[in-house]
Design a protein around this motif. Sequence first.
Motif, PDB file in Angstrom:
ATOM      1  N   CYS A  95      87.876  23.803 127.465  1.00  0.00           N
ATOM      2  CA  CYS A  95      86.460  24.184 127.976  1.00  0.00           C
ATOM      3  C   CYS A  95      86.245  23.691 129.455  1.00  0.00           C
ATOM      4  N   ALA A  96      84.659  23.659 129.189  1.00  0.00           N
ATOM      5  CA  ALA A  96      84.825  24.593 130.922  1.00  0.00           C
ATOM      6  C   ALA A  96      82.949  23.920 131.086  1.00  0.00           C
ATOM      7  N   ALA A  97      82.760  23.594 132.281  1.00  0.00           N
ATOM      8  CA  ALA A  97      81.353  23.378 132.931  1.00  0.00           C
ATOM      9  C   ALA A  97      80.465  24.009 134.057  1.00  0.00           C
ATOM     10  N   SER A  98      79.239  24.512 133.733  1.00  0.00           N
ATOM     11  CA  SER A  98      79.332  25.235 134.860  1.00  0.00           C
ATOM     12  C   SER A  98      78.010  24.641 135.139  1.00  0.00           C
ATOM     13  N   ALA A  99      77.873  24.815 136.523  1.00  0.00           N
ATOM     14  CA  ALA A  99      76.485  24.489 137.152  1.00  0.00           C
ATOM     15  C   ALA A  99      75.554  25.305 136.943  1.00  0.00           C
ATOM     16  N   LEU A 100      75.414  26.859 136.242  1.00  0.00           N
ATOM     17  CA  LEU A 100      74.809  27.872 136.671  1.00  0.00           C
ATOM     18  C   LEU A 100      73.710  27.826 135.158  1.00  0.00           C
ATOM     19  N   SER A 101      73.381  27.992 135.387  1.00  0.00           N
ATOM     20  CA  SER A 101      71.990  28.669 134.060  1.00  0.00           C
ATOM     21  C   SER A 101      71.919  29.568 133.301  1.00  0.00           C
ATOM     22  N   GLY A 102      71.483  29.447 132.323  1.00  0.00           N
ATOM     23  CA  GLY A 102      72.475  30.737 131.059  1.00  0.00           C
ATOM     24  C   GLY A 102      73.066  30.952 130.648  1.00  0.00           C
ATOM     25  N   TYR A 103      73.873  32.277 130.583  1.00  0.00           N
ATOM     26  CA  TYR A 103      74.545  32.168 129.553  1.00  0.00           C
ATOM     27  C   TYR A 103      75.713  32.848 131.085  1.00  0.00           C
ATOM     28  N   PRO A 104      76.778  31.739 131.741  1.00  0.00           N
ATOM     29  CA  PRO A 104      77.668  32.009 132.328  1.00  0.00           C
ATOM     30  C   PRO A 104      79.062  32.798 131.612  1.00  0.00           C
ATOM     31  N   THR A 105      79.971  34.037 131.279  1.00  0.00           N
ATOM     32  CA  THR A 105      80.714  34.109 131.256  1.00  0.00           C
ATOM     33  C   THR A 105      82.094  34.077 131.907  1.00  0.00           C
ATOM     34  N   ARG A 106      82.035  34.593 133.327  1.00  0.00           N
ATOM     35  CA  ARG A 106      82.610  34.686 133.605  1.00  0.00           C
ATOM     36  C   ARG A 106      83.897  33.265 133.959  1.00  0.00           C
ATOM     37  N   ALA A 107      85.129  33.063 134.153  1.00  0.00           N
ATOM     38  CA  ALA A 107      85.714  32.082 134.946  1.00  0.00           C
ATOM     39  C   ALA A 107      85.639  31.372 135.848  1.00  0.00           C
ATOM     40  N   TYR A 108      85.311  32.119 137.084  1.00  0.00           N
ATOM     41  CA  TYR A 108      85.128  31.885 138.320  1.00  0.00           C
ATOM     42  C   TYR A 108      83.582  31.089 138.273  1.00  0.00           C
ATOM     43  N   GLU A 109      82.604  31.573 137.407  1.00  0.00           N
ATOM     44  CA  GLU A 109      81.016  30.413 137.402  1.00  0.00           C
ATOM     45  C   GLU A 109      81.766  28.822 136.894  1.00  0.00           C
ATOM     46  N   TYR A 110      82.535  28.494 136.313  1.00  0.00           N
ATOM     47  CA  TYR A 110      82.845  27.292 135.653  1.00  0.00           C
ATOM     48  C   TYR A 110      83.309  26.348 136.718  1.00  0.00           C
ATOM     49  N   ILE A 111      82.951  25.336 136.744  1.00  0.00           N
ATOM     50  CA  ILE A 111      83.930  24.603 138.076  1.00  0.00           C
ATOM     51  C   ILE A 111      83.834  23.384 137.427  1.00  0.00           C
ATOM     52  N   TYR A 112      84.113  23.224 135.883  1.00  0.00           N
ATOM     53  CA  TYR A 112      85.664  22.106 136.035  1.00  0.00           C
ATOM     54  C   TYR A 112      85.658  22.305 134.290  1.00  0.00           C
ATOM     55  N   TRP A 113      87.332  22.262 134.135  1.00  0.00           N
ATOM     56  CA  TRP A 113      88.028  22.554 132.982  1.00  0.00           C
ATOM     57  C   TRP A 113      89.057  21.303 132.475  1.00  0.00           C
ATOM     58  N   GLY A 114      89.059  22.092 130.962  1.00  0.00           N
ATOM     59  CA  GLY A 114      89.685  20.752 130.431  1.00  0.00           C
ATOM     60  C   GLY A 114      91.089  21.084 130.886  1.00  0.00           C
ATOM     61  N   GLN A 115      92.090  20.396 129.937  1.00  0.00           N
ATOM     62  CA  GLN A 115      93.918  20.724 130.171  1.00  0.00           C
ATOM     63  C   GLN A 115      93.945  21.703 129.111  1.00  0.00           C
ATOM     64  N   GLY A 116      93.526  22.478 128.163  1.00  0.00           N
ATOM     65  CA  GLY A 116      93.244  22.728 126.742  1.00  0.00           C
ATOM     66  C   GLY A 116      94.171  22.261 126.012  1.00  0.00           C
ATOM     67  N   THR A 117      93.962  23.076 124.435  1.00  0.00           N
ATOM     68  CA  THR A 117      94.667  22.374 123.554  1.00  0.00           C
ATOM     69  C   THR A 117      94.595  23.805 122.687  1.00  0.00           C
ATOM     70  N   GLN A 118      96.233  24.137 121.670  1.00  0.00           N
ATOM     71  CA  GLN A 118      96.713  25.249 121.632  1.00  0.00           C
ATOM     72  C   GLN A 118      96.548  25.219 120.298  1.00  0.00           C
ATOM     73  N   VAL A 119      96.056  26.270 120.010  1.00  0.00           N
ATOM     74  CA  VAL A 119      94.744  26.729 118.584  1.00  0.00           C
ATOM     75  C   VAL A 119      96.422  28.178 117.770  1.00  0.00           C
ATOM     76  N   THR A 120      97.205  28.352 116.988  1.00  0.00           N
ATOM     77  CA  THR A 120      97.687  29.232 116.642  1.00  0.00           C
ATOM     78  C   THR A 120      97.903  29.569 114.417  1.00  0.00           C
ATOM     79  N   VAL A 121      97.422  30.224 114.909  1.00  0.00           N
ATOM     80  CA  VAL A 121      97.091  31.477 114.120  1.00  0.00           C
ATOM     81  C   VAL A 121      98.383  31.701 112.771  1.00  0.00           C
ATOM     82  N   SER A 122      99.223  31.791 112.068  1.00  0.00           N
ATOM     83  CA  SER A 122      99.071  32.590 111.244  1.00  0.00           C
ATOM     84  C   SER A 122      99.378  33.402 110.123  1.00  0.00           C
ATOM     85  N   SER A 123      99.727  34.907 110.197  1.00  0.00           N
ATOM     86  CA  SER A 123      99.596  35.605 109.574  1.00  0.00           C
ATOM     87  C   SER A 123     100.305  35.631 107.863  1.00  0.00           C
TER      88      SER A 123
END
Length: 123
Positions: A95-123
């Motif tokens: 997850c990430a937080a951006s200071a921009l308005s609207g719908y930023p879709t590029r990673a560089y548009e976000y300032i703050y980031w979490g550490q991430g959580t792994q999702v694994t989907v088996s077939s």
Amino acid sequence: QVQLAESGGGLVQAGDSLRLSCAASGRAFSNAMGWFRQAPGKEREFVATLYRVDTSTYYADSVKGRFTISRDNAANTLYLQMNSLKPEDTAVYYCAASALSGYPTRAYEYIYWGQGTQVTVSS
């Protein structure tokens, strides 16, 4: 300063559901909050974003109709409900937080980031 912490990842089978959470602390929510994911050997890609002002949302085509982004202001938490999961959804989700308005879709548009959580989907 905003601190973000994701949780809720895990190992599931194709067709299952998961709900990711992102707890925010520090300053109030930024203008836009988003979810990104990164699979091994691939670039980080946009998943969904929520605009704080009117809580409108925008999704990547690959998850539209299956994933839902939402927030709980009282709990300072952002969510990503993921339904009908597919093996290609396997990735680390951020997850990430951006200071921009609207719908930023590029990673560089976000300032703050979490550490991430792994999702694994088996077939």
